[in-house]
Design an enzyme around this catalytic site. Structure first.
Site, PDB file in Angstrom:
ATOM      1  N   TRP A   1       5.421  -3.090  -0.054  1.00  9.65           N
ATOM      2  CA  TRP A   1       6.428  -1.517   0.143  1.00  9.65           C
ATOM      3  C   TRP A   1       7.297  -2.123   1.734  1.00  9.65           C
ATOM      4  O   TRP A   1       7.822  -1.262   0.673  1.00  9.65           O
ATOM      5  CB  TRP A   1       5.365  -0.560   1.372  1.00  9.65           C
ATOM      6  CG  TRP A   1       3.807   0.296  -0.119  1.00  9.65           C
ATOM      7  CD1 TRP A   1       2.814  -0.374   0.464  1.00  9.65           C
ATOM      8  CD2 TRP A   1       4.216   0.776  -1.194  1.00  9.65           C
ATOM      9  NE1 TRP A   1       2.058   0.370  -0.779  1.00  9.65           N
ATOM     10  CE2 TRP A   1       2.982   1.025  -1.508  1.00  9.65           C
ATOM     11  CE3 TRP A   1       5.409   1.017  -1.662  1.00  9.65           C
ATOM     12  CZ2 TRP A   1       2.722   1.802  -2.883  1.00  9.65           C
ATOM     13  CZ3 TRP A   1       5.283   1.421  -3.245  1.00  9.65           C
ATOM     14  CH2 TRP A   1       4.093   2.107  -3.654  1.00  9.65           C
TER      15      TRP A   1
ATOM     16  N   ASP B   1       8.411   3.226   7.855  1.00  8.52           N
ATOM     17  CA  ASP B   1       7.451   4.135   6.347  1.00  8.52           C
ATOM     18  C   ASP B   1       6.631   3.620   6.946  1.00  8.52           C
ATOM     19  O   ASP B   1       5.691   2.512   7.675  1.00  8.52           O
ATOM     20  CB  ASP B   1       7.979   3.026   5.417  1.00  8.52           C
ATOM     21  CG  ASP B   1       6.865   3.832   4.937  1.00  8.52           C
ATOM     22  OD1 ASP B   1       6.123   4.728   4.987  1.00  8.52           O
ATOM     23  OD2 ASP B   1       6.751   3.003   3.557  1.00  8.52           O
TER      24      ASP B   1
ATOM     25  N   LYS C   1      -1.184  10.391   1.692  1.00 14.27           N
ATOM     26  CA  LYS C   1      -2.433   8.936   1.769  1.00 14.27           C
ATOM     27  C   LYS C   1      -2.895   9.256   3.340  1.00 14.27           C
ATOM     28  O   LYS C   1      -4.320   9.776   3.407  1.00 14.27           O
ATOM     29  CB  LYS C   1      -1.449   7.359   2.901  1.00 14.27           C
ATOM     30  CG  LYS C   1      -0.480   7.379   2.139  1.00 14.27           C
ATOM     31  CD  LYS C   1      -1.238   6.366   0.648  1.00 14.27           C
ATOM     32  CE  LYS C   1       0.315   5.951  -0.458  1.00 14.27           C
ATOM     33  NZ  LYS C   1       1.179   5.614  -0.491  1.00 14.27           N
TER      34      LYS C   1
HETATM   35  C1  LIG Z   1       1.401   4.616  -0.844  1.00 10.01           C
HETATM   36  C2  LIG Z   1       3.103   4.268   0.025  1.00 10.01           C
HETATM   37  C3  LIG Z   1       4.696   4.305  -0.699  1.00 10.01           C
HETATM   38  C4  LIG Z   1       4.733   4.891  -1.995  1.00 10.01           C
HETATM   39  O1  LIG Z   1       4.890   5.901  -1.979  1.00 10.01           O
HETATM   40  P1  LIG Z   1       4.538   6.955  -3.563  1.00 10.01           P
HETATM   41  O2  LIG Z   1       4.755   8.358  -2.462  1.00 10.01           O
HETATM   42  O3  LIG Z   1       4.296   6.877  -4.083  1.00 10.01           O
HETATM   43  O4  LIG Z   1       6.592   6.407  -3.549  1.00 10.01           O
HETATM   44  C5  LIG Z   1       5.766   4.018   0.057  1.00 10.01           C
HETATM   45  N1  LIG Z   1       4.666   2.718   1.535  1.00 10.01           N
HETATM   46  C6  LIG Z   1       3.596   3.000   1.438  1.00 10.01           C
HETATM   47  C7  LIG Z   1       3.758   2.472   3.057  1.00 10.01           C
HETATM   48  C8  LIG Z   1       2.695   3.598   1.353  1.00 10.01           C
HETATM   49  O5  LIG Z   1       1.640   3.386   1.234  1.00 10.01           O
END
Ligand SMILES: *Cc1c(COP(=O)(O)O)cnc(C)c1O
Length: 361
Positions: free
Chosen positions: A101, A171, A195
């Site tokens: 990511w 993030d 998540k």
């Molecule tokens: C799933 C995820 C993303 C991407 O998210 P989307 O909503 O599918 O674009 C980004 N960062 C992390 C840490 C993730 O687990």
């Protein structure tokens, strides 16, 4: 009804209590005469839902007053572009690349400016977190970027990088509300909710006021300016109303449980059950260096593709779903998000122990 233990990395398990409330309120929310899905986003009822969600999130994360909370769309991947578009005023940013990511985020940022990878664990397939205490931070970096919990590789940054005064952007998608955080250490802390917080379709961005610029990179669409959403309290256009409502229910569930500190203790206990088993197992092995292991996403392997496949198939049959690992790591991955009950982890470990007995003589 037969609900399984869902170990999916995302979209993922939600608290059953929340789903039951949503079911009970599906046809009529309060005395509104309609479903939240049918409401105007400008109605008093929805305004209250949004306000209450923000208020409760502020309590849960102890968000200082000089930060805005934005409920956005476009998922995590839109943030990979939105962050550089809004913050890259010198057109330079430093990225710490510890997994899939943060790697994707760095790649996207290259469209907008110069990207320096100031630390990476790519040399060992992202199975550890490098030392982040003394990095070669660029003098004119607009920000330093991390993915604090790498969902695919199963690592967590426990000690934040020394950014040498630069703005930290993080993030936290796959660890959102799983433990207490000190928001004041970040310029932007953000996550997609699918998540650990709610249904796919909402991205929550918590941003310090002084980083909400009027002047952003040229050609930045109105919808991708943080200022647009900050000035309009996330109601510039129609937000994902129903999904925000579900997030609000999850916030209430967490508050009732005792907030992020109580949740953290539960998450530590759950992860310990699985990691302790892995550390004693003759057949299953964790893939991450112990000090950097995630409480949320636990990748593990047997070392044999055939055994992995047999295990995954058996687990599926036993009601332990979505346990197959990401293709870049292989093997298995169990995501132990907030809403996964300890009973689910115990059931998984019992199943693993039985499998081990059958296969190790
Ligand atoms: C799933 C995820 C993303 C991407 O998210 P989307 O909503 O599918 O674009 C980004 N960062 C992390 C840490 C993730 O687990």
């Amino acid at each position: 009804m037969s609900r399984v233990y869902n170990f999916s990395a995302g979209p993922a398990v939600l608290p059953e209590e929340v789903l039951i409330t949503a079911r009970d309120e599906l046809l009529e929310y309060g005395t509104s005469g309609m479903s939240v899905m049918e409401m105007s986003h400008r109605s008093k009822d929805f305004e209250n839902i949004l306000d209450e969600a923000e208020r409760n999130l502020r309590v849960l994360m102890n968000i200082p007053d000089n930060y805005k909370v934005l409920f956005l769309q476009g998922g995590g991947c839109t943030q990979f572009a939105m962050i550089p578009m809004n913050l890259m005023r010198n057109k330079v940013a430093d990225y710490i690349v510890t997994g899939q990511w943060s790697k994707k985020a760095a790649q996207e940022a290259k469209i907008y400016g110069e990207v320096h990878t100031v630390a990476t664990s790519a040399d060992k397939n992202f199975s550890y977190i490098p030392d982040l205490s003394d990095l070669n931070i660029s003098e004119n970096a607009d920000y330093v970027y991390i993915c604090q919990n790498e969902t695919v590789h199963g690592t967590t940054i426990r000690t934040l990088p020394n950014t040498k005064g630069k703005v930290l952007v993080a993030d936290i998608s796959s660890m959102f509300l799983s433990e207490p955080v000190d928001v004041s250490k970040y310029g932007i802390i953000w996550g997609g909710v699918q998540k650990n917080v709610g249904p796919a379709g909402v991205t929550i961005v918590i941003i310090r006021d002084d980083l909400i610029y009027d002047e952003v990179l040229p050609f930045t669409p109105t919808m991708l300016k943080y200022k647009t959403h900050a000035d309009n309290k996330s109601l510039y256009n129609t937000p994902p109303c129903y999904n925000i409502y579900i997030c609000g229910l999850v916030f209430k569930w967490l508050l009732k449980l005792g907030g992020t500190e109580a949740m953290h203790k539960i998450n530590q206990a759950k992860a310990k059950v699985l990691y302790d088993y892995l550390d004693g197992s003759k057949i299953f092995h964790g893939t991450v260096e112990k000090k950097d292991r995630s409480l949320m996403n636990v990748p593990f392997v047997t070392g044999s593709k055939e055994l992995d496949a047999e295990f995954v198939a058996g687990a599926e049959k036993a009601g332990l779903r979505n346990i197959k690992g990401h293709r870049s790591v292989g093997g298995m991955r169990a995501s132990l998000y907030n809403a996964m009950p300890i009973e689910g982890v115990n059931a998984l470990v019992n199943f693993m122990a039985d499998f081990e007995k059958e296969h190790v003589k």
